[in-house]
Design an enzyme around this catalytic site. Structure first.
Site, short mmCIF file in Angstrom:
data_model
loop_
_atom_site.label_atom_id
_atom_site.label_comp_id
_atom_site.label_asym_id
_atom_site.label_seq_id
_atom_site.Cartn_x
_atom_site.Cartn_y
_atom_site.Cartn_z
NE ARG A 142 -2.52 -2.15 3.01
CZ ARG A 142 -3.01 -2.48 4.20
NH1 ARG A 142 -3.98 -1.77 4.73
NH2 ARG A 142 -2.51 -3.50 4.86
CE1 TYR A 146 -2.95 3.82 0.57
CE2 TYR A 146 -1.46 3.63 2.45
CZ TYR A 146 -2.66 3.33 1.83
OH TYR A 146 -3.57 2.54 2.49
CE1 TYR A 168 -14.90 4.25 4.08
CE2 TYR A 168 -16.79 5.24 2.98
CZ TYR A 168 -16.27 4.34 3.89
OH TYR A 168 -17.11 3.54 4.62
CB VAL A 173 -9.61 9.16 10.23
CG1 VAL A 173 -9.68 7.88 11.05
CG2 VAL A 173 -9.90 10.37 11.13
CB ALA A 200 -15.37 4.28 10.58
CD GLN A 242 -6.82 0.17 8.27
OE1 GLN A 242 -5.65 0.01 8.63
NE2 GLN A 242 -7.14 0.92 7.23
CB ALA A 283 -20.39 3.16 9.53
CB THR A 311 -14.28 -0.43 13.47
OG1 THR A 311 -13.93 0.24 12.24
CG2 THR A 311 -13.58 0.27 14.63
#
Length: 342
Positions: A142, A146, A168, A173, A200, A242, A283, A311
């Protein structure tokens, strides 16, 4: 129109706010703002605005220092700039007026979102908006993805574009490219800032009916929690992010390698016990749809209960211990507590 009516209109109308962001002087002229309101806005002083809004005698205030030329040029669209925004967890209702206004006036919009509604909203407002999702690759770390996102965003800023990057949830966060883009832009002398949004965790507090101020709340990314052997106060609340990607550093579109998940469960059992009940939470993304809430004892928890969006909320396992010496010095009676309220 007075300043209260002017600001109220901007808070409700993304189009009016976009016009004001694009050209503040013209927006003030068009609104016919009175002289007191003009002066208060031009002063860039919160005290001057409060005095006017509360209709109290104006108090002396220090004039705001002039903005650096490169920042002023960024605000006026004459130099590259960056605004990072969040779409919230549920696009319908979570997108702020300010975020919508910046999307409207941007020369270039990038987005990394989790649902087709967010993408449709962004592209409807700014048809040229581009997704950053293509930088992800199956099995690619990742961090590598990024970095590619950050450089694409910064390329437009360096080209003199008024750039918006939408992420998102809350853009600050668990979103490395958003923070790094702002840091890099500022280092290079560009106007760059981030707007807050619904995360979230905000949704979790509302949906589970828990208050982070009651007993306190610790919050860790699941891999970080394990890797750094974080110290936990079991009298406070714990939020683990996560949990459905714990231990996997790569992007995987069809599920993550969760060989580290049993280690996470074992660590939590060692702290809280086999029968301590935790809540697995996701959520709701769409209006009218309920959030996913699963309550389960740690001893029964397996990978089948989690995914990339899960979460974990862990309630306290014991009562907090009051330091009676401190309580007495603060004038709190024995057995009493301090109320926490806004």
């Amino acid at each position: 129109m007075d300043v209260s009516q002017f600001l109220s209109r901007l808070s409700q109308d993304p189009g009016a706010l976009a016009a004001a962001l694009r050209n503040p002087r013209d927006a003030v002229d068009e609104a016919g703002l009175d002289e007191a309101g003009r002066q208060a806005l031009q002063s860039r002083s919160a005290q001057a605005l409060w005095d006017l809004l509360l209709k109290r005698e104006p108090r002396p205030h220090s004039p705001a220092p002039p903005l650096p030329s490169e920042i002023q040029e960024g605000l006026e669209g004459r130099r590259g700039s960056l605004v990072v925004i969040g779409t919230g967890i549920r696009t319908v209702g979570h997108m702020t007026v300010e975020s919508l206004a910046w999307i409207r006036i941007a020369d270039v919009v990038f987005y990394l979102v989790a649902d087709p509604i967010a993408e449709a909203v962004i592209r409807d407002i700014n048809p040229g908006a581009m997704s950053l999702h293509g930088h992800y690759g199956e099995g690619v770390q990742r961090a590598q993805s990024y970095e590619a996102m950050v450089e694409q965003i910064m390329g437009c800023v360096r080209d003199g574009k008024r750039t918006v990057a939408a992420f998102y949830g809350h853009p600050g966060v668990f979103a490395f490219p958003s923070h790094e883009s702002v840091r890099r832009a500022r280092r290079e002398g560009y106007l760059a800032f981030m707007l807050p949004a619904v995360s979230a965790e905000d949704c979790l507090f509302a949906d589970l009916g828990v208050d982070p101020a009651v007993n306190g709340c610790q919050s860790y990314e699941a891999t970080d929690f394990l890797l750094h052997d974080r110290i936990v106060d079991t009298a406070s609340q714990l939020v683990l992010w996560q949990v459905g990607v714990v231990g996997d550093w790569t992007y995987r579109g069809n599920g993550y390698d969760l060989k580290a998940f049993p280690m996470l469960v074992a660590r939590l059992q060692g702290l809280y016990g086999y029968w301590h009940e935790v809540t697995l939470y996701e959520a709701a993304i769409f209006p009218g749809v309920s959030p996913a809430i699963t309550r389960i004892a740690l001893g029964h928890l397996t990978t089948e209960y989690v995914n990339a969006g899960t979460t974990m909320y862990v309630p306290p396992a014991r009562a907090s211990i009051v330091n009676q010496t401190i309580a007495a010095a603060m004038g709190i009676p024995k057995g009493g507590s301090m109320g926490i309220a806004k």
